[in-house]
Design an enzyme around this catalytic site. Structure first.
Site, PDB file in Angstrom:
ATOM      1  N   CYS A 114       0.815  -1.221   0.000  1.00 56.82           N
ATOM      2  CA  CYS A 114       0.000   0.000   0.000  1.00 56.82           C
ATOM      3  C   CYS A 114       0.848   1.271   0.000  1.00 56.82           C
ATOM      4  O   CYS A 114       0.364   2.347  -0.351  1.00 56.82           O
ATOM      5  CB  CYS A 114      -0.951   0.015   1.188  1.00 56.82           C
ATOM      6  SG  CYS A 114      -2.107  -1.357   1.144  1.00 56.82           S
ATOM      7  N   HIS A 251      -3.278   7.617   1.725  1.00 55.71           N
ATOM      8  CA  HIS A 251      -3.676   6.263   1.328  1.00 55.71           C
ATOM      9  C   HIS A 251      -5.073   6.024   1.877  1.00 55.71           C
ATOM     10  O   HIS A 251      -5.386   6.412   3.006  1.00 55.71           O
ATOM     11  CB  HIS A 251      -2.685   5.250   1.899  1.00 55.71           C
ATOM     12  CG  HIS A 251      -3.130   3.832   1.722  1.00 55.71           C
ATOM     13  ND1 HIS A 251      -3.587   3.359   0.515  1.00 55.71           N
ATOM     14  CD2 HIS A 251      -3.203   2.792   2.602  1.00 55.71           C
ATOM     15  CE1 HIS A 251      -3.921   2.077   0.661  1.00 55.71           C
ATOM     16  NE2 HIS A 251      -3.700   1.720   1.905  1.00 55.71           N
ATOM     17  N   ASN A 281     -10.050   0.112  -0.510  1.00 54.51           N
ATOM     18  CA  ASN A 281      -8.589   0.175  -0.421  1.00 54.51           C
ATOM     19  C   ASN A 281      -8.007  -0.422  -1.702  1.00 54.51           C
ATOM     20  O   ASN A 281      -8.099  -1.625  -1.925  1.00 54.51           O
ATOM     21  CB  ASN A 281      -8.128  -0.613   0.821  1.00 54.51           C
ATOM     22  CG  ASN A 281      -6.624  -0.551   1.036  1.00 54.51           C
ATOM     23  OD1 ASN A 281      -5.872  -0.153   0.146  1.00 54.51           O
ATOM     24  ND2 ASN A 281      -6.189  -0.971   2.204  1.00 54.51           N
TER      25      ASN A 281
END
Ligand code: UT7
Length: 324
Positions: A114, A251, A281
């Site tokens: 990520c 993020h 996500n």
């Protein structure tokens, strides 16, 4: 005067298939209410059957090239941040290069889960500042739907697919925080925390792609701390305070992590770009997706100071301060 890596254009691509939270109520013991309140996610996009990470990356890249008004022949290199490549090798980067018809320059992938787009931006910045490249295409692209365990309610409701692409070009700056471009970076990792977020398969272990495993709650608590400290470290290097930040482009893992980090930094939520509700996500794609959405809807304007931060498997985390 110093060389800066300045944004020249941005774009993104989301697959057509939109999955609302209600879809998961049929798969596992969950509810739209739980997903919304615990994560902020309302829907996410899933790649179509046969649609790969490089397909998404190419669409995002074309959109960024259009936005910049640049021909692919003017690009020196491509860096793709991904943990869900089409194949073990070659890189998604070289696949994108071929598909775009780019026959010179270089392409490679960066794998920091990520935090991948932050790591890719730091690499691109170093290459531009050191004179190894003048123009780079930096992409975050993922198909996390391919590594979901559809029986695990604690993970399968959280992730989505997509891609975002940013073109960076060398420009002369005065060396102050008023310059456009990447002003500061901060990278960190700590491999002791690998059990918190990993995939239980791979080339040299099981010989399979594996499925994502996550200890959500311990990771959640680590995330807010690490994201705040890395964002503050990047900001400190620019010499400006959090008041001067026009947009946090974080993020997009969980709205509560985004809110917690913004609060710790003292930045109000109306200066935070949020896309987690629509995208879920998307790992390395989430920051360029959010940045592209913010630019497209007119919120992010030339000259704005942007602070981006991310954390993911590894653990790996980092932040970039950049003037649009
Ligand atoms: O992008 C990389 C970084 N990723 C992250 O940073 C993600 C970090 N973690 C999170 O976002 C959150 O921890 C989650 C959204 C994953 C979970 O939220 P939480 O507030 O930490 O909940 P929890 O894990 O403490 O679980 C609370 C309860 C548990 O039930 P019990 O043990 O209290 O009875 C879970 O079993 O919620 C249960 N649960 C669910 N219930 C309904 C877990 N998943 C679900 C679900 N639907 N999908």
């Amino acid at each position: 005067m110093i060389r800066r890596a300045v944004p020249l254009g941005i774009g993104h691509y989301l697959p057509d298939r939109i999955m609302p939270n209600s879809h998961f109520e049929k798969l596992v013991d969950t509810s739209d209410e739980w997903i919304r309140t615990r994560s902020g996610i309302e829907r996410r996009h899933f790649a179509a059957e046969g649609q790969t990470t490089s397909d998404l990356a190419v669409r995002a890249a074309r959109s960024a090239l259009d936005n910049a008004g640049i021909d692919v022949s003017e690009i020196d290199g491509i860096i793709v941040a991904t943990s869900t490549p089409d194949l073990t090798f070659p890189s998604v980067g070289t696949m994108v290069q071929a598909e775009l018809g780019m026959t010179r320059g270089f392409a490679f992938d960066v794998q920091a889960v990520c935090a991948g787009f932050i790591y890719a931006l730091c690499n691109a910045n170093a290459m531009i500042v050191s004179g190894q490249a003048d123009r780079l295409l930096v992409i975050g692209a993922e198909t996390f739907s391919r590594i979901m365990d559809w029986t695990d309610r604690s993970t399968c409701v959280l992730f989505g697919d997509g891609a975002g692409a940013l073109i960076l070009g060398a420009e002369e700056g005065a060396g102050t925080s008023e310059d456009r471009g990447i002003l500061a970076t901060d990278l960190n990792s700590d491999g002791r925390y690998r059990e918190m977020l990993y995939v239980d398969g791979g080339v040299s272990t099981t010989g399979t792609a594996g499925k994502l495993r996550m200890q959500g709650n311990p990771l959640f608590r680590k995330a807010v701390d690490k994201l705040t400290s890395t964002a503050e470290a990047a900001l400190e290097k620019t010499g400006v305070s959090a008041d001067a930040v026009d947009w946090i482009v974080p993020h997009q893992a969980n709205i509560r992590i985004i809110q917690g980090t913004a609060k710790k930094m003292g930045v109000p939520m109306d200066r935070v770009i949020q896309t987690v509700q629509d995208h879920g996500n998307t790992s390395a794609a989430s920051i360029p997706l959010a940045m592209s959405v913010g630019v497209a809807d007119g919120r992010i304007k030339r000259g704005d100071l942007i602070l981006s931060e991310a954390i993911g498997g590894g653990l790996a985390w980092g932040a970039v301060a950049l003037r649009w």
